[in-house]
Design an enzyme around this catalytic site. Sequence first.
Site, PDB file in Angstrom:
ATOM      1  N   GLN A  80      15.305  31.308   8.175  1.00 24.89           N
ATOM      2  CA  GLN A  80      14.101  31.870   8.666  1.00 24.89           C
ATOM      3  C   GLN A  80      13.634  33.157   7.770  1.00 24.89           C
ATOM      4  O   GLN A  80      14.519  33.873   7.439  1.00 24.89           O
ATOM      5  CB  GLN A  80      14.400  32.658  10.029  1.00 24.89           C
ATOM      6  CG  GLN A  80      13.275  33.318  10.803  1.00 24.89           C
ATOM      7  CD  GLN A  80      12.138  32.173  11.206  1.00 24.89           C
ATOM      8  OE1 GLN A  80      12.324  31.336  11.868  1.00 24.89           O
ATOM      9  NE2 GLN A  80      10.913  32.759  11.243  1.00 24.89           N
ATOM     10  N   ASP A 135      11.682  22.801   6.542  1.00 21.25           N
ATOM     11  CA  ASP A 135      10.304  23.657   6.250  1.00 21.25           C
ATOM     12  C   ASP A 135       9.618  22.975   5.555  1.00 21.25           C
ATOM     13  O   ASP A 135       8.128  23.735   5.280  1.00 21.25           O
ATOM     14  CB  ASP A 135      11.047  25.268   5.952  1.00 21.25           C
ATOM     15  CG  ASP A 135      10.438  26.096   7.202  1.00 21.25           C
ATOM     16  OD1 ASP A 135       9.795  25.645   8.202  1.00 21.25           O
ATOM     17  OD2 ASP A 135      11.379  27.116   7.085  1.00 21.25           O
ATOM     18  N   LYS A 164      12.460  27.810  18.753  1.00 19.81           N
ATOM     19  CA  LYS A 164      13.153  26.786  17.906  1.00 19.81           C
ATOM     20  C   LYS A 164      14.223  26.197  18.578  1.00 19.81           C
ATOM     21  O   LYS A 164      14.245  24.623  18.862  1.00 19.81           O
ATOM     22  CB  LYS A 164      13.305  26.977  16.451  1.00 19.81           C
ATOM     23  CG  LYS A 164      11.984  27.022  15.477  1.00 19.81           C
ATOM     24  CD  LYS A 164      12.234  27.902  14.352  1.00 19.81           C
ATOM     25  CE  LYS A 164      10.836  28.146  13.833  1.00 19.81           C
ATOM     26  NZ  LYS A 164      11.034  29.142  12.610  1.00 19.81           N
TER      27      LYS A 164
END
Length: 286
Positions: A97, A120, A53
Site C-alpha cells: 500500500q 497493482d 481490500k
Amino acid sequence: MNTQIIDGKSIAQSIKDELKMKVQTLREQGITPGLAVVLVGENPASQVYVSNKKKACEYIGMKSFSYELPSETTEKEVLDLVETLNNDKNVHGILVQLPLPKHMDEQKIILKIDPLKDVDGFHPQNVGALSIGLNGLISCTPAGVIELLKRSQIEIAGKHCVVVGRSNIVGKPVSLLLLREHATVTICHSRTKNLSDVLKQADIVIAAVGIAKFITGTMLKSEAVVIDVGINRDENGKLCGDVDFQSCQGVASYITPVPGGVGPMTIAMLMHNCVLAATNQEGVLN
Ligand code: NAD
C-alpha cells in the site's frame, strides 16, 4: 439533455459476483487465489483501503494475508518480506500500500515485487507491457475506467478522449489504455495552456487532477462523457471529485459520481488482477 449517472458501485458489484463464480471453480480445482497486502505505518486513509481490500477478498472467496507493520520498519525489512511473498506459493498477488513512509524508496520496493504477482500493475515490466500492447497486469484504477465505459456501452474507438492528469498511476496508464481501445487521446497537465479549449473538443473526459471540482460544466462540449477519478474533500469536508458534478448536469451525456463511480471499480479490478495472476501462475486456462 438528460445526464445519465454511471453507477460504479453496481458495475463493481457485478464484476465481483462474476469473480466469485470464477474463484469457486478454481477452488474446486484446488486453487485458492491469495492476495498479500503490506501496510507500513498508520495512515488512516490507507488503513481504510486495506480493510476494504480484505473484505473484497473475503466476498469473492479469496485468501488474504495481511502484514501491518509499524512506521519505523526499515526498507530492508519490507524488501525481505516482499522476497518471502514472491516465493510463497499461496500468494498470487502482492500489494504494497502506497504511500510508504518517507525513509523508504517506493520504486525500489515496487521493483522487488515479482511482476507476475504485481497486482497493482506498477512494476516497470507491467507498465512496459501495457505501452507496447503485451499481456501483463494493468493498474487497477485505469483498468476500472475502461471497464466502466465498456459496461456502460460507451464507444471508445475513434472518440477524442481528453485525460487531465499525467501521473504514473492514473493519467499515463489510462491514456495508454484508451489508445489501445483506438481513441484519439490528448493528455493535459499542470503546464497545459487553454485547458478549457482542449476540453471543449472532448467526447470523453477523464479527470485525474486531484483538485476538488476543478472541471465545470461550462468547460465541456455538449453530450461529453465525464469520468471523474478524483477523490477530494470539498470546503465542508464532504467527499467530492475533480469535476463539479452539479454544473455538468444537463451538459454531459454520462457522468460518474464521487463517491460511487471510479472508486469501487479500483477494488473490483484489483480482485480481477488477483484472479488473473492466480490462473497465470497455476497454469489454468482463462
Ligand atoms: P497526482 O497528484 O499524482 O497527479 C495530478 C495530475 O494533475 C498531474 O499530472 C498534474 O500535472 C495534473 N494537474 C495538476 N494541476 C493541474 C491543472 N491546473 N491543470 C491541469 N492538470 C493539472 O494525482 P493522481 O495520483 O493521478 O490522482 C488524481 C486524483 O485521482 C486524486 O484526487 C486522487 O485522490 C484520485 N485517485 C483516485 C483513485 C480511485 O480509486 N478512484 C485512485 C488513484 C487516484
